[in-house]
Design an enzyme around this catalytic site. Structure first.
Site, PDB file in Angstrom:
ATOM      1  N   ASP A 150       0.985  -1.271  -0.086  1.00 27.74           N
ATOM      2  CA  ASP A 150       0.159  -0.057  -0.015  1.00 27.74           C
ATOM      3  C   ASP A 150       0.723   1.365   0.001  1.00 27.74           C
ATOM      4  O   ASP A 150       1.358   1.434   0.920  1.00 27.74           O
ATOM      5  CB  ASP A 150      -1.027  -0.070   1.307  1.00 27.74           C
ATOM      6  CG  ASP A 150      -1.665   1.368   1.296  1.00 27.74           C
ATOM      7  OD1 ASP A 150      -1.704   2.188   0.491  1.00 27.74           O
ATOM      8  OD2 ASP A 150      -2.278   1.473   2.527  1.00 27.74           O
ATOM      9  N   LYS A 191       2.703  11.890  -3.684  1.00 24.90           N
ATOM     10  CA  LYS A 191       1.663  11.037  -4.093  1.00 24.90           C
ATOM     11  C   LYS A 191       0.893  11.553  -5.003  1.00 24.90           C
ATOM     12  O   LYS A 191       0.626  11.310  -5.969  1.00 24.90           O
ATOM     13  CB  LYS A 191       1.202   9.876  -3.103  1.00 24.90           C
ATOM     14  CG  LYS A 191       0.093   8.948  -4.099  1.00 24.90           C
ATOM     15  CD  LYS A 191      -0.695   8.086  -2.923  1.00 24.90           C
ATOM     16  CE  LYS A 191      -1.565   6.966  -3.644  1.00 24.90           C
ATOM     17  NZ  LYS A 191      -2.187   6.201  -2.508  1.00 24.90           N
ATOM     18  N   GLU A 247      -7.522   0.580  -4.819  1.00 20.73           N
ATOM     19  CA  GLU A 247      -7.368   0.647  -3.131  1.00 20.73           C
ATOM     20  C   GLU A 247      -8.981  -0.075  -2.715  1.00 20.73           C
ATOM     21  O   GLU A 247      -8.924  -1.006  -1.720  1.00 20.73           O
ATOM     22  CB  GLU A 247      -7.012   1.819  -2.760  1.00 20.73           C
ATOM     23  CG  GLU A 247      -5.614   2.174  -2.848  1.00 20.73           C
ATOM     24  CD  GLU A 247      -5.243   3.693  -2.513  1.00 20.73           C
ATOM     25  OE1 GLU A 247      -6.375   4.568  -2.016  1.00 20.73           O
ATOM     26  OE2 GLU A 247      -4.167   4.047  -2.489  1.00 20.73           O
ATOM     27  N   ASP A 295     -13.184   5.113   0.556  1.00 27.10           N
ATOM     28  CA  ASP A 295     -11.709   4.899   0.928  1.00 27.10           C
ATOM     29  C   ASP A 295     -11.257   6.378   1.052  1.00 27.10           C
ATOM     30  O   ASP A 295     -11.089   7.010   0.176  1.00 27.10           O
ATOM     31  CB  ASP A 295     -10.792   4.146   0.004  1.00 27.10           C
ATOM     32  CG  ASP A 295      -9.380   4.372   0.240  1.00 27.10           C
ATOM     33  OD1 ASP A 295      -9.094   4.661   1.366  1.00 27.10           O
ATOM     34  OD2 ASP A 295      -8.648   4.020  -0.812  1.00 27.10           O
TER      35      ASP A 295
END
Length: 563
Positions: free
Chosen positions: A6, A68, A145, A168
């Site tokens: 992850d 990210k 995800e 999420d």
């Protein structure tokens, strides 16, 4: 060995599928969560994880986080003597995680399944694969995800026809997917999200409110001061997730600030962000053509989903309480481990087929005519609509704008806006046309084919002559080309990185420097501790170092608790 990773905005985790199911590996500090932060010290050594996070306060100019969000762009960050692209920074995180996995298992990691937000674009997915290549591993599979979270909850073991929604909310991204299980297939019906909405944005809300009430201008704060303040506010945000009120005490120079906020007021301040979460939820349900009552389960994952306002939003919209019994920080990583086991064809797992969808609409640029017969240019003509199950292939017939046209430029775009100028251009294909022909005689079939690896093939065939033209879009603007990946891989090999067995010492010194920045009243004591521990390090006696490191850590725990 194949691992599941992850690669998160604020934290990252690594694990594998073992005899007892999915298992996560701790880092050198014994924690499963490794902060996604990179720093460079005065000697040019790269520091990753908790030590780098502490240096965000003491050395903000030499540290970087939340990169990210920049994946798929050519943005560069200056650290030390060189610039780093987002792929390279992510590769440094991946290298640290791989070292943790190899230390835990004694095996070499050769391949990984990496989770990505469901709403990541084609360019962002390719950048994630490039990060894996720069880290020295093969990344043949990316898993969305929410799909990973579904595997962590074992939703693939539900009865056929079971439908579930995965919500999420991580540190930097938000996405939602609607999935259905049937005949050993976990099919994604729809995905939506916001790549710039996460826990960091709720922290921004607290920072804005604090500064407004204390009559402070954020821009007037030094990087160190802002780092200290945001760390206090992050602790307050966590307190609000567990209780009804939080208190923030912060000292700037000789001025002491004492601020309190309750959960109800935090929810009011965050209303705009809550509304931004509603939009992807509604879009995913519309695209899946489902009503809330048709869902069997709703799952919350991501560390930021702990906020009570998130559970309230979901409960109001869907009329039920969501599932949260798997650690929200670990759910996606555990699911990535299951996906790694499936990829390795682990016999302990029943075969599960994971489908994916195209997250954005793909199409081309066209002209249209108004009621007066006037040409209007720059319209977007969708060919593959968002949330089409991949692999997918779609075809449409297009014509040139004018008779006797000798060339046609087929421009390829990605996005959801009716005008191409507000979408992302992926590439173009020049097609020569036979001269002295009418519009109808030069008609062509245009086919878009999008595969599970994110490769888009564009094919145009002139109907009259059957002449075929092709464009394969494997690269996007801002994504590293193979030659550049090789060059940057060589450059990364030459970077000095602190050995894993020394990371505990690096981390504790970074923590001491952070406390020195934050607590003026304890600086003399901290300097004495730092000097003493440096002398112990010079002894190179591992047992002595371990004992004094433990004592040093306990002393700093007591200091933070007392202040």
């Amino acid at each position: 060995m194949i691992v599941g990773i992850d690669l998160g905005t604020t934290h990252s985790l690594v694990g594998m599928y073992g005899d007892e199911g999915p298992v996560l590996f701790p880092n050198a500090l014994g924690d499963y969560l490794t902060p996604s932060v990179v720093s460079v010290d005065d000697d040019g050594h790269v520091i990753v994880g908790q030590a780098a996070r502490d240096r965000m306060v003491s050395h903000p100019g030499a540290s970087v986080a939340t990169f990210k969000r920049w994946m798929g762009t050519p943005r560069e960050t200056r650290l030390g003597t060189r610039n780093f692209r987002p792929e390279e920074l992510s590769a440094l995180i991946l290298r640290s995680l791989i070292a943790d996995a190899e230390a835990a298992t004694g095996q070499k990691v050769t391949e990984a399944v990496i989770s990505v937000p469901a709403y990541f674009s084609d360019a962002q997915r390719k950048a994630t694969r490039a990060a894996g290549e720069l880290a020295g591993i093969r990344v043949e599979r990316l898993i969305n995800e929410p799909t990973a979270a579904a595997l962590a909850y074992g939703l693939q073991e539900k009865h056929d026809g079971a439908r579930f929604l995965v919500f999420d909310l991580g540190g930097g991204t938000f996405d939602v997917s609607v999935l259905e299980m049937f005949d050993g297939v976990v099919e994604v019906h729809a995905s939506a999200g916001d790549n710039f909405l996460g826990g960091e944005d709720f922290l921004d809300v607290l920072e804005t409110a604090f500064c407004a009430e204390q009559q402070l201008a954020v821009d007037d704060l030094s990087p160190q001061e802002r780092g200290q303040l945001r760390r206090r506010l992050e602790l307050a945000k966590r307190e609000l997730g567990a209780g009804s009120e939080a208190r923030v005490e912060w000292k700037r120079g000789e001025q002491v600030f004492d601020w309190r906020i309750d959960e109800e007021r935090f929810a009011r301040l965050s209303e705009n962000l809550v509304q931004r979460m509603r939009t992807p939820l509604e879009r995913a349900m519309r695209d899946a053509r489902l009503q809330p009552t048709q869902l069997d389960e709703i799952v919350l994952v991501g560390g930021a989903s702990r906020m009570p306002l998130v559970a309230r939003l979901v409960s109001r919209m869907f009329g039920r309480l969501p599932l949260r019994h798997v650690n929200p920080d670990q759910a996606i990583a555990l699911g990535a481990c299951v996906a790694a086991g499936l990829k390795a064809r682990d016999t302990r797992l029943d075969e599960v087929i994971l489908t994916d969808v195209c997250p954005y609409t793909l199409g081309t640029k066209v002209s249209r005519w108004d009621e007066n017969g006037k040409e209007q240019q720059g319209f977007f003509a969708p060919i593959i609509h968002r949330n089409s199950t991949v692999p997918v292939s779609r075809e449409q017939v297009f014509q040139p704008v004018r008779d006797h046209q000798t060339k046609l430029t087929l421009e390829v775009y990605q996005g959801e806006n009716p005008m191409v100028e507000r979408n992302i251009k992926l590439g173009e294909l020049d097609i020569p046309l036979p001269p002295k022909r009418s519009v109808a005689d030069n008609a062509m079939n245009v086919r878009f084919t999008y595969d599970i690896n994110g490769v888009l093939q564009v094919e145009a065939v002139l109907i009259a002559t059957q002449q075929r033209y092709e464009l394969v879009l494997e690269q996007n603007p801002g994504v590293l080309a193979p030659a550049e990946i090789r060059a940057r891989l060589q450059a990364l090999e030459n970077i000095k990185i602190h050995p894993r067995n020394k990371q505990e010492n690096v981390a504790i010194m970074a923590r001491a420097e952070r406390l020195y920045e934050e607590y003026v009243v304890a600086r003399t004591q901290l300097q004495q501790w730092i000097a003493h521990f440096r002398a112990i390090l010079e002894s190179q006696d591992d047992q002595l170092i371990r004992e004094h490191r433990r004592q040093f850590g306990e002393a700093m725990d007591a200091l933070e608790a007392s202040v």
